[in-house]
Write a protein that holds these residues in place. Structure first.
Motif, PDB file in Angstrom:
ATOM      1  N   PRO A 102      -6.013   0.254  -8.593  1.00  0.00           N
ATOM      2  CA  PRO A 102      -6.768   0.967  -8.149  1.00  0.00           C
ATOM      3  C   PRO A 102      -8.471   0.339  -7.767  1.00  0.00           C
ATOM      4  O   PRO A 102      -8.751   0.620  -6.608  1.00  0.00           O
ATOM      5  N   GLY A 125      -2.833   8.273  -6.929  1.00  0.00           N
ATOM      6  CA  GLY A 125      -4.695   8.817  -7.583  1.00  0.00           C
ATOM      7  C   GLY A 125      -4.989  10.019  -6.988  1.00  0.00           C
ATOM      8  O   GLY A 125      -6.582   9.431  -7.967  1.00  0.00           O
ATOM      9  N   THR A 154      -8.958   0.670  -3.325  1.00  0.00           N
ATOM     10  CA  THR A 154     -10.002   1.410  -3.004  1.00  0.00           C
ATOM     11  C   THR A 154     -10.804  -0.103  -2.252  1.00  0.00           C
ATOM     12  O   THR A 154     -11.181   0.436  -1.054  1.00  0.00           O
ATOM     13  N   ARG A 195     -12.733   5.235  -9.395  1.00  0.00           N
ATOM     14  CA  ARG A 195     -10.668   4.256  -9.615  1.00  0.00           C
ATOM     15  C   ARG A 195     -10.653   3.542 -10.931  1.00  0.00           C
ATOM     16  O   ARG A 195     -12.094   3.588 -11.837  1.00  0.00           O
ATOM     17  N   GLY A 225      -7.688  10.800  -1.164  1.00  0.00           N
ATOM     18  CA  GLY A 225      -6.668   9.731  -1.435  1.00  0.00           C
ATOM     19  C   GLY A 225      -5.457   9.363  -1.238  1.00  0.00           C
ATOM     20  O   GLY A 225      -5.213  10.364  -0.432  1.00  0.00           O
ATOM     21  N   GLN A 241     -11.735   8.921  -4.230  1.00  0.00           N
ATOM     22  CA  GLN A 241     -10.437   8.639  -5.648  1.00  0.00           C
ATOM     23  C   GLN A 241      -9.479   7.921  -6.118  1.00  0.00           C
ATOM     24  O   GLN A 241      -8.219   8.772  -5.095  1.00  0.00           O
ATOM     25  N   LEU A 242      -9.214   7.214  -6.946  1.00  0.00           N
ATOM     26  CA  LEU A 242      -8.212   6.476  -7.139  1.00  0.00           C
ATOM     27  C   LEU A 242      -7.316   6.540  -8.245  1.00  0.00           C
ATOM     28  O   LEU A 242      -8.507   5.314  -9.166  1.00  0.00           O
ATOM     29  N   SER A 286     -16.164   3.396 -12.270  1.00  0.00           N
ATOM     30  CA  SER A 286     -14.609   3.333 -13.168  1.00  0.00           C
ATOM     31  C   SER A 286     -14.841   4.103 -13.966  1.00  0.00           C
ATOM     32  O   SER A 286     -13.380   3.927 -14.445  1.00  0.00           O
TER      33      SER A 286
END
Length: 240
Positions: free
Chosen positions: A18, A91, A22, A10, A87, A59-60, A40
């Motif tokens: 993000p 994102g 999440t 994220r 996702g 995934q974001l 991250s």
């Protein structure tokens, strides 16, 4: 029994929340037997050992960039290793605009989200792009486990216009109407939710999901939860 492993990556534009977004789904993954690792930085995709053991990537990361090495690692994990990739919103559908290979993996790229009428635009506010629209379940979607029991539903948020190809299995669509202040001349229908087979892996995308309040919509939340489970690698996947 060994838990499966999920990797949450994220970052990117903060407007899509993000971390908060999440965090909504991490408990769900844990409840469904996943050990969850959070990163991250998409450079984690270069770690071959981590990627080999990962069954699902959530995934974001809106916009941002990705190195060749990280992209190669992501593609290898999905195509060869069968890792699921999933996702929502920007994102996944507006990540790494500089990469044609990423675009092929995901199968759709954000083009725009039309705004309100000019006399309703405040200027600089995310809400300038919030429109009421309907998410329409496709005939194919009505027979898919992700959409089971879900009928057409309405949202008021960003309505994504997505450039896409015919390799997507589209579960839901949304139609952009013609407005006198827009340049297009007929309604345009975009995929709103889709799945995609890529090599040995599965890809899931939901375009609704702009912020936490949209992700908390019962229909959106259910679709994403089911999409995560659908995409995740198992030993018994078929081609559905």
């Amino acid at each position: 029994m060994t838990n499966r492993k999920a990797l949450v990556v994220r970052g990117g534009w903060d407007g899509h929340q993000p971390v908060e977004a999440t965090d909504l789904f991490i408990p769900f993954l844990e409840e469904n037997g996943f050990d969850v690792r959070v990163e991250s930085d998409n450079e984690i995709y270069t770690d071959a050992a981590v990627m080999a053991e990962t069954d699902l990537i959530l995934q974001l990361v809106t916009m941002s960039t990705i190195s060749k090495e990280a992209l190669d690692g992501l593609l290898r994990a999905v195509e060869q290793g069968g890792t699921g990739f999933a996702g929502w919103h920007g994102g996944i559908a507006d990540s790494y605009r500089n990469s044609e290979y990423y675009l092929r993996l995901v199968g759709g790229q954000f083009a725009t989200h039309p705004s309100k009428a000019p006399d309703q635009v405040v200027g600089g506010e995310q809400s300038d792009n919030y429109l009421p629209y309907t998410v329409n379940i496709t005939e194919y979607g009505r027979g898919h486990e992700i959409m089971a029991g879900i009928d057409d539903f309405d949202l008021e948020t960003e309505q994504y216009w997505v450039l896409h190809d015919e390799l997507n299995d589209v579960l839901a669509t949304t139609t952009h109407p013609v407005q006198p202040y827009h340049p297009w001349h007929r309604p345009l229908t975009s995929p709103a939710v889709w799945t995609r087979r890529w090599g040995n892996g599965r890809v899931f995308v939901s375009t609704p999901g702009h912020r936490v309040e949209i992700l908390e919509n019962p229909n959106v939340k259910t679709i994403i939860q089911r999409g995560l489970l659908w995409a995740a690698r198992t030993d018994t996947k078929d081609n559905a």
